[in-house]
Design a protein around this motif. Sequence first.
Motif, mmCIF file in Angstrom:
data_model
loop_
_atom_site.group_PDB
_atom_site.id
_atom_site.type_symbol
_atom_site.label_atom_id
_atom_site.label_comp_id
_atom_site.label_asym_id
_atom_site.label_seq_id
_atom_site.Cartn_x
_atom_site.Cartn_y
_atom_site.Cartn_z
ATOM 1 N N THR A 45 20.574 72.345 107.522
ATOM 2 C CA THR A 45 20.041 70.995 107.290
ATOM 3 C C THR A 45 19.597 70.897 105.846
ATOM 4 O OG1 THR A 45 17.861 71.733 107.939
ATOM 5 C CG2 THR A 45 19.194 70.706 109.641
ATOM 6 N N GLN A 46 19.289 69.714 105.452
ATOM 7 C CA GLN A 46 18.744 69.508 104.114
ATOM 8 C C GLN A 46 17.454 70.294 104.005
ATOM 9 O OE1 GLN A 46 20.028 67.472 101.619
ATOM 10 N NE2 GLN A 46 18.341 68.165 100.330
ATOM 11 N N LYS A 47 17.368 71.151 102.999
ATOM 12 C CA LYS A 47 16.210 72.047 102.925
ATOM 13 C C LYS A 47 15.054 71.443 102.133
ATOM 14 C CE LYS A 47 16.329 76.122 100.706
ATOM 15 N NZ LYS A 47 16.654 77.528 100.504
ATOM 16 N N ASN A 48 15.338 71.092 100.890
ATOM 17 C CA ASN A 48 14.258 70.636 100.021
ATOM 18 C C ASN A 48 14.117 69.126 100.086
ATOM 19 O OD1 ASN A 48 15.481 73.223 98.450
ATOM 20 N ND2 ASN A 48 13.273 73.095 98.427
ATOM 21 N N SER A 162 5.316 72.485 102.302
ATOM 22 C CA SER A 162 5.284 71.090 101.866
ATOM 23 C C SER A 162 6.488 70.741 100.995
ATOM 24 C CB SER A 162 3.998 70.810 101.104
ATOM 25 O OG SER A 162 3.987 71.544 99.903
ATOM 26 N N GLU A 163 7.249 71.759 100.570
ATOM 27 C CA GLU A 163 8.422 71.472 99.750
ATOM 28 C C GLU A 163 9.677 71.268 100.583
ATOM 29 O OE1 GLU A 163 8.861 74.541 96.874
ATOM 30 O OE2 GLU A 163 7.069 73.920 95.767
ATOM 31 N N ILE A 171 13.222 73.927 112.343
ATOM 32 C CA ILE A 171 13.924 75.144 112.768
ATOM 33 C C ILE A 171 12.919 76.223 113.134
ATOM 34 C CG2 ILE A 171 15.547 76.935 111.999
ATOM 35 C CD1 ILE A 171 16.593 74.866 109.955
ATOM 36 N N PHE A 172 11.781 76.219 112.419
ATOM 37 C CA PHE A 172 10.804 77.300 112.576
ATOM 38 C C PHE A 172 9.742 76.964 113.622
ATOM 39 C CE2 PHE A 172 12.601 77.268 108.409
ATOM 40 C CZ PHE A 172 12.814 78.594 108.101
ATOM 41 N N LYS A 173 9.886 75.785 114.261
ATOM 42 C CA LYS A 173 8.782 75.245 115.042
ATOM 43 C C LYS A 173 8.337 76.175 116.168
ATOM 44 C CE LYS A 173 9.066 71.721 117.797
ATOM 45 N NZ LYS A 173 9.591 70.426 118.249
ATOM 46 N N LYS A 180 10.800 79.650 105.757
ATOM 47 C CA LYS A 180 11.276 80.616 104.763
ATOM 48 C C LYS A 180 12.318 79.954 103.873
ATOM 49 C CE LYS A 180 9.408 84.386 106.710
ATOM 50 N NZ LYS A 180 8.646 85.415 106.041
ATOM 51 N N LYS A 181 12.509 80.541 102.712
ATOM 52 C CA LYS A 181 13.445 79.948 101.756
ATOM 53 C C LYS A 181 14.896 80.245 102.122
ATOM 54 C CE LYS A 181 10.508 80.130 97.686
ATOM 55 N NZ LYS A 181 10.236 80.912 96.480
ATOM 56 N N THR A 182 15.147 81.436 102.670
ATOM 57 C CA THR A 182 16.520 81.853 102.932
ATOM 58 C C THR A 182 16.715 82.097 104.423
ATOM 59 O OG1 THR A 182 16.263 83.059 100.892
ATOM 60 C CG2 THR A 182 18.301 83.416 102.076
ATOM 61 N N LEU A 183 17.846 81.669 104.933
ATOM 62 C CA LEU A 183 18.181 81.913 106.346
ATOM 63 C C LEU A 183 19.496 82.663 106.424
ATOM 64 C CD1 LEU A 183 17.503 78.451 107.992
ATOM 65 C CD2 LEU A 183 16.067 80.456 108.092
ATOM 66 N N ALA A 184 19.642 83.462 107.456
ATOM 67 C CA ALA A 184 20.922 84.130 107.688
ATOM 68 C C ALA A 184 21.033 84.454 109.165
ATOM 69 C CB ALA A 184 21.024 85.403 106.871
#
Lengths: 355, 289
Positions: A45-48, A162-163, A171-173, A180-184
């Motif tokens: 999804t759109q991250k930032n 907040s960013e 996703i993290f709910k 987190k900044k990176t997912l894999a």
Amino acid sequence: MALALSTTVKLLEDKLLSLTISCMSVRERHKLNPPPKLRNPTWFTQKNRVSFTDPLTTENQEFLKEVVQDQCNNISSEKPKDLDVVWRPGLQRTGVIARKIGIYPMWLKNGKKISTTLLQVLDNQVIKYYTPESYNPPRPRAGRVSNRKGCLLLGAEQGDPSEFTREYCGIFKDSGVIPKKTLARFFVSPDAALPPGTSISALHFCVGNYVDVRGLTIDRGFQGVMKRHGFKGMPASHGVTKTHRRGGNIGGGGEKGRVWPGTKMPGHMGNRYRILRALKIWRINTKYNVLYVSGQNIPGATNSIVYIYDTKVVTKRHTEPVPFPTYWGGEEVPENIYDKELHEFGEPSIVFKEQ
Amino acid sequence: MLKTGAHRPCFALIRHFKALRRLSTAAPEPSEQTRQKYEAARKSVTDLRRIYPEFLPDPKIEFRNPIREKLERSDMIARRANIEIPEFYVGSILAVTLSDPHTPGKFNRFVGICIKREGCGLRSTFILRNVIDHQGIEILYELYDPTIKSIEVLRLEKRLDGELLYLRDALPEYSTFDPNMEVEILPEGAPVPVNDIKVKLKPRPWVDRWERKHLKGVQDLELPQRFYDKAKEVDTPWEKYDLMKQYMRTIPEEEQHEIFSELQTHLHKSGVTQKVKRKRTFVKPTKLA
């Protein structure tokens, strides 16, 4: 009469319809590669979010930071009681997200110099586990798969919530992990599934194990054949004009009178995922979570993200038990763990004995 | 167009410097003692970066990573606890003893003049050169190679140039040194002497175009005028005024301070003091070549 006419019209219509269908169907479609379905995994999804200054007082901003900090400290990864599967060959563990932080030489006890790449395992945490049944891959595998793998979604590098966008934070709910900044995603055997929130350290791997490292190669843009494929080029002098770095001939004549598929030609170089396989772990720094892995050609630039897996190379797979499903901590470990063959920098100089 | 492009970053840099200066002036006036202390620390950093140049990381921004640099430094310090790597410069004469499984006796000692020193961190190297049996020999050593048993400085001195690669094209007597040379000791507290010898090069062909390298330690090259004209044509005398280039090629002093304070604490802890043998005795030069 009217009835007969209507039946003929209907017949004609049917024929026409069947004709159009036969026109639309492509011969031998089932044999060709199906075009990839244009569907991304659910976590793409759109991250930032669009950055703008919130009308918040400084006290409130600090309070928000405190809340995030508190949640960071609350996460604990203890071994769940129902996880007591012992490792056996054939089980696939999760990989980790790491950062390539540089290259430096090390020496073996026999005086040989080796180049090692330092991979810093980031603060990996499990976000979600998809069972083999629930995971719906964008490109399903053809044919019957005997041992289906589950899918583990991992995140790394603490970010400022907040960013990120609302969808990304969603996703993290359910995991209890701060975004987190990176997912894999890593495919694992159902036995190697991990509960959300579990953190994975560098000790997930052991010294002496072999790993595969996947990374995004450096984008070099449109390149000629000399750089892209290592062609020799042509002489600088002896009457050579205008063809010093060109590829030369690209095919013969007669029956082969065409450019064959796969001919090496100029084109875009780099910016694609590549895996370097069977790299030995020589040393682990437990304080900074750094793996010292053999080789200096790991795909990607310094400070880029790489993914580390247990190796798939048959001769280099581990035969002895490894931390399964992951290392849970708890024991005292030295700061540096070295391979037996490796010379430690704190040891006295290497001296060869006379025989 | 080019000019403006080249100047803009310079202005930015100058502004940055100005801001720094303003910051330092805006701070409360430090007492005499603290200032002296700061000056001493600053001086020690300048000293240390000459003695331990390999502790400064590669200034190329795309290769830098603070954690890697920290780990690398800790490994370097761990190695230095086992071997005394002395202070030396390009132009000093060194003797290196190396463990070698193929040498009878398993050790190999080589004496030569250091003609180049480069690299940073664990991959720093130096090249020794000597002429043995009328044959020029150069060996590249890695400073942190654990097969090195000892590094001795036989004569501590500097030359007029940063690299002495032109000794390859010089007459052999300039790079001939006695393998059984004794250590020359300098008096305590003396500065490192600079040897202002001017080397005579052999006639061309050379391994490099030495007339373009602004060498100070060579005699007149005796070339036709066209070589000097071409050298002047390809010269880039403006580069020394390029502040941005200089900034990108060096590590900022604040970072150096951090690096060398780490090193200094280690040096204090391990009790390594600057025991530099600096007493120069007169040795009658012997004609070897």
